[in-house]
Design a protein around this motif. Structure first.
Motif, short mmCIF file in Angstrom:
data_model
loop_
_atom_site.label_atom_id
_atom_site.label_comp_id
_atom_site.label_asym_id
_atom_site.label_seq_id
_atom_site.Cartn_x
_atom_site.Cartn_y
_atom_site.Cartn_z
N ASN A 41 0.84 -1.18 0.00
CA ASN A 41 0.00 0.00 0.00
C ASN A 41 0.89 1.24 0.00
O ASN A 41 1.62 1.48 0.96
N PRO A 42 0.82 2.09 -1.05
CA PRO A 42 1.70 3.26 -1.09
C PRO A 42 1.29 4.35 -0.11
O PRO A 42 2.06 5.26 0.17
N PHE A 43 0.08 4.29 0.43
CA PHE A 43 -0.39 5.31 1.35
C PHE A 43 0.03 5.04 2.79
O PHE A 43 -0.16 5.85 3.67
N LYS A 44 0.61 3.88 3.04
CA LYS A 44 1.07 3.53 4.38
C LYS A 44 2.57 3.80 4.46
O LYS A 44 3.32 3.50 3.53
N THR A 45 3.01 4.37 5.55
CA THR A 45 4.42 4.68 5.68
C THR A 45 5.23 3.39 5.85
O THR A 45 4.81 2.47 6.54
#
Length: 136
Positions: A41-45
């Motif tokens: 997931n690119p939105f999770k750091t």
């Protein structure tokens, strides 16, 4: 005596239980979708940990350009990600370009700071006061 017969449980019918089980599995399979393409997931750091310093083994990390692009795209500002605002609160300030070009030499719309004799005197007095406080 009739109540004693009714209180006994009916024996378990394996055929009916199997039919119920088969029907439940068919319902679950209808609503499930098999995913074979997995990605982060690119939105999770991400928390990337380095190797231990005593390992001695160095491996070459091959960067996936599609993943790097997805990470950069996720961190873009909303006006660069989307063509139009996604929520009503984004509508305020969505178009941030000025309506007219500001001309600093136009005296009708630009009022620069002007000093008179009194303001020049008070600026000098305040500077002198700050200098004396710093020394003492």
């Amino acid at each position: 005596m009739a109540t004693a017969k009714q209180s006994k449980k009916d024996p378990v019918d394996i055929v009916h239980q199997n039919a119920i089980h088969v029907e439940t599995i068919k319902k679950e399979n209808r609503s499930q979708k098999l995913y074979t393409n997995f990605s982060i997931n690119p939105f999770k750091t991400l928390h990337v940990f380095t190797d231990k310093p005593t390992t001695g083994y160095t491996h070459d990390n091959v960067e996936d350009p599609a993943f790097i692009k997805a990470l950069h795209d996720a961190r873009l500002e909303p006006t660069k990600k989307y063509a139009y605002p996604q929520t009503e609160s984004q509508e305020i300030g969505w178009i941030s370009t000025p309506l007219i070009v500001s001309d600093r030499s136009d005296r009708r719309v630009n009022w620069p700071r002007q000093n008179s004799e009194i303001t020049k005197y008070m600026d000098a007095a305040w500077r002198l006061k700050e200098q004396t406080q710093n020394l003492g």
